[in-house]
Design a protein around this motif. Sequence first.
Motif, mmCIF file in Angstrom:
data_model
loop_
_atom_site.group_PDB
_atom_site.id
_atom_site.type_symbol
_atom_site.label_atom_id
_atom_site.label_comp_id
_atom_site.label_asym_id
_atom_site.label_seq_id
_atom_site.Cartn_x
_atom_site.Cartn_y
_atom_site.Cartn_z
ATOM 1 N N LYS A 163 5.346 -8.337 -9.201
ATOM 2 C CA LYS A 163 5.018 -6.975 -8.791
ATOM 3 C C LYS A 163 5.719 -6.625 -7.484
ATOM 4 N N LEU A 164 5.599 -7.533 -6.519
ATOM 5 C CA LEU A 164 6.131 -7.228 -5.191
ATOM 6 C C LEU A 164 7.651 -7.274 -5.163
ATOM 7 N N GLU A 165 8.244 -7.992 -6.113
ATOM 8 C CA GLU A 165 9.699 -8.022 -6.183
ATOM 9 C C GLU A 165 10.256 -6.783 -6.866
ATOM 10 N N ASN A 166 9.388 -6.063 -7.530
ATOM 11 C CA ASN A 166 9.800 -4.843 -8.210
ATOM 12 C C ASN A 166 9.973 -3.709 -7.188
ATOM 13 N N GLU A 167 11.204 -3.260 -7.022
ATOM 14 C CA GLU A 167 11.496 -2.232 -6.012
ATOM 15 C C GLU A 167 10.697 -0.966 -6.252
ATOM 16 N N ASN A 168 10.581 -0.600 -7.515
ATOM 17 C CA ASN A 168 9.859 0.611 -7.846
ATOM 18 C C ASN A 168 8.401 0.554 -7.405
ATOM 19 N N PHE A 169 7.813 -0.633 -7.579
ATOM 20 C CA PHE A 169 6.426 -0.787 -7.174
ATOM 21 C C PHE A 169 6.289 -0.581 -5.672
ATOM 22 N N VAL A 178 0.195 2.596 -0.233
ATOM 23 C CA VAL A 178 0.316 1.539 0.774
ATOM 24 C C VAL A 178 -0.811 0.517 0.679
ATOM 25 N N ASP A 179 -2.029 1.019 0.501
ATOM 26 C CA ASP A 179 -3.147 0.066 0.495
ATOM 27 C C ASP A 179 -3.078 -0.898 -0.686
ATOM 28 N N VAL A 180 -2.544 -0.415 -1.803
ATOM 29 C CA VAL A 180 -2.403 -1.295 -2.959
ATOM 30 C C VAL A 180 -1.374 -2.375 -2.662
ATOM 31 N N ILE A 181 -0.275 -1.970 -2.039
ATOM 32 C CA ILE A 181 0.772 -2.947 -1.704
ATOM 33 C C ILE A 181 0.242 -3.979 -0.718
ATOM 34 N N GLU A 182 -0.474 -3.488 0.295
ATOM 35 C CA GLU A 182 -1.047 -4.392 1.289
ATOM 36 C C GLU A 182 -1.938 -5.425 0.630
#
Length: 873
Positions: free
Chosen positions: A833-839, A845-849
């Motif tokens: 997920k985190l390697e996916n640029e689109n994501f 932001v809070d989801v990514i965090e």
Amino acid sequence: MHPKNLEDIPKAYSPKDIEDKWYKYWEEHNLYHSELDENKKAYTIVIPPPNITGILHIGHILNNTLQDIYIRYKRMMGFNACWVPGIDHASIATEAKVVALLKEQHITKDQISREEFLKHCYNWKEKYGGIIFQQLRKLGVSCDWQRERFTMDEHYYKKVIEAFVKLYKEGLIYRGYRMVNWDPASKSAISDEEVFYKEIQGKLWYFKYPVKETNEFVIVATTRPETMLGDTGVAVNPEDERYKHLIGKTIVLPIVGREIPLFADSYVDKEFGTGAVKVTPAHDVNDYDMAQRNNLEMINIFNEDATTNGNVPPEFQELDRYIVREKVVSRMQELGLVEKIENYTNKVGYSQRGNVPIEPYLSEQWFMKMEDLCKPALKVVQEGKVKFHPEHWVKTYEHWMTNIRDWCISRQLWWGHRIPVWYHNNTKEIYCDVIPPADIENWHQDDDVLDTWASSWLWAQDVFTNQHDQKYYYPTDLLVTAPDIIFFWVARMIIAGEYFMGDIPFKDVYFTSLVRDAQGRKMSKSLGNSPDPLDLMAEYGTDALRFTMTYIAPLGQDVLFSNEMVELGRNFANKMWNAGRFLLMNAQNIKLDPFLKHKHMDFTDKWIISRFNQTIKEVNDALDKFEVNYASKLIYSYVWNDFCDWFVELSKTRLYNGTDEVKSAVLSRAISLFEDMLKLVHPFMPFITEEIWQLLDERKTGESISTISYPKYDSTLVDIQAEREIEFVQNVVTAIRNIRGEINIAPSKQINVFLKSAAVTFAQERYIKSLVRIDQLTVDENLDKPKACASAVVKGCDIFIPLEGLIDINVERARIEKEMARVLNSFNGVRKKLENENFVAKAPVDVIEREKMKMHDMEKALDKLQSILDNLE
RNA sequence: GGGUUCUUAGCUCAGUUGGCUAGAGUGUCUGCUUGACGUGCAGAAGGUCAUAGGUUCGAAUCCUAUAGGACCCA
């Protein structure tokens, strides 16, 4: 403390004596009577009045438990809660029972007068009408019994008649010779809603009808050969090439010899049967419509009991419709006019009450014009003034309200509200009013009574017998009912509310689940799959049954029920009982001091208080949204998991080892929390909560948990820090228990545990120690992994349990590898997920965090597990 | 034929506006005479979220179709 001996408190909760005791107490102290009180807001429910012939079934349990939950909840919330009980005279159903009873005594209705018959009905009502109320008391319902009503009470009767007169005078009720659904068993018309359809394996007969002055035959297909005796035409589709040349010709009806026209009507389906249909205007709705369009004669061939009358050839007269069918078919066969007979499945309309096939039948009846009456009633639902739960019923309601036909409200029965219309003996003039005409000797009253629903549609407004009450309690707040009477009753109450009161009858309608058996079949007497609720209450306890029903019955879906499911509620009641017993036992030795309730608090206290407050809020929210099922799950989980499994267990450390003052503080607080918990549970399980609440302290006469106030949510008591601290303890404890379980360390064996962690408080250490039977617990930030030990990793802590000689390296390696595989699997998902640029570019932001945190934690855990694996020997 | 609704662990069901490693209860397996409770406690196993597409950074969740079930109306 209540001076109770522990012998009074058995190990297992025994509901038997307790339930009757408290219901009597509630009634004696008149706790559920409501009086008009302008200083308090009313919360009103009217019970869906059961038939006087009714006895309690499992559906009632759900329905009435739900109503009781809301009434008790709102009462404790400070509302002036008023739940009006009552009973329906159930015109056709009751009359059928009384007729059957009289038949046993060899009496028929024609042999006695109307007055005598009604006397028998009232006797029936006296004898059986109260049974269901006694049964409902068993269920613990907090109705206001002083307000018990009956749809034929003097006041209510008057209101029903007034309603008829008003509608008549405003032109909304009229009399007409129309085709109605006729129930040959009760010899009465019934409404469209009282007809249900059964699939019947029948036959389709093909008859040859000769065309006059030709050698041709027209072949018609029919499912009801006997009605041919009343045929007055044959119809074909105007576009049907096969018959075009015959349109306008004459048919000679076999057996009867009547000459009838062959005509075209676009109603006829070319594909069905032969494309030609026999038309029996007096005994088929579609034929009736065609006859009106094409000016056909209408010949009624049946008596009121569906035997043939004088309009058929002599040899077919005064016979049952099914005997006539056989005779007609065999005669047609003799005449060589039967082309063929096919098997055919069709749906036959049955009378809901009489359970016999209904007969479409022409007769003089009273009708209510529905079109204009419906409009405001449709609007209030569409606009959400009346809310349906679940909401999807609105669509069904809309569909019905926009396709409604006039309502046949007269019934050829005696038991009910007699139609207030008189006919002049000479002039045939019609008189309609609440009072009979002055020169009564010159008039005779209409014999018919009103459809039951034309009285119960006033229920929500006229159970209140004076205007002050009506103004105060109406509109009512909640109606709880089964969706199968949405048209019969719910819709019509809304119509009546809007028309007579200018206001909605209720704000919310809760449509209950249908209770089915474990195989998903409807509960029915003939299948014998319908449990007797009284047996269930006796076996498992009423609270158990109530709680189980709400726990398994979601909003808007059918629920599968079997007796064993009630064990869930029984076990839950027993759990609460024993939690109470635990506290009371300790109170035998420890002095309680309410002033210590807020002293000696640690994170476990703050946590349970926090959890309790959140539970209050969640339960309130769920009930406000009519998610009773979810509310019961929240309660179950709080009581069992939070309070019993963790809080009670945690409290033991201090109860057994604390100073006297600490013991007293812990117990006083625990009891206070327990008491608040009982209040939360009370609307669901009124008996057990009352019993324990009364045991917990000396109560005044007439005091009851049901009339004290419900716990209030306090957001300042929500404590995230305390919840985190508990979570850590739970994680460590669970990890250690897991190890103990998986490598089979006897529970009696004390173990030593090493925690590699920087932030374990002394209090946490103490609780961990007590919950997993640890002899020595060592906490050190810079710990080296001891040899030959079992390990686990939780967030913020590595756990090592030295087990020299006890542990098989291979078993431990497998255990760690399994855990690593599990974490790695999740880790890979998150990493992807985190390697996916689109994501990263598009997700909030809070989801990514959150994902980053997760990955970080899992990475750390993996490292640790790897190093454990590497050093395993 | 039209409408509504459903399909998630062996079974019965949660899963709210799309976002923690999909959760309960029950059943199964293992261990337990633990000072409230064996109607109990602790632990474990068990899921292709009906199928196929689509929308989206991301679908059990939204859309379409298909299959199967339930109910209502005709």
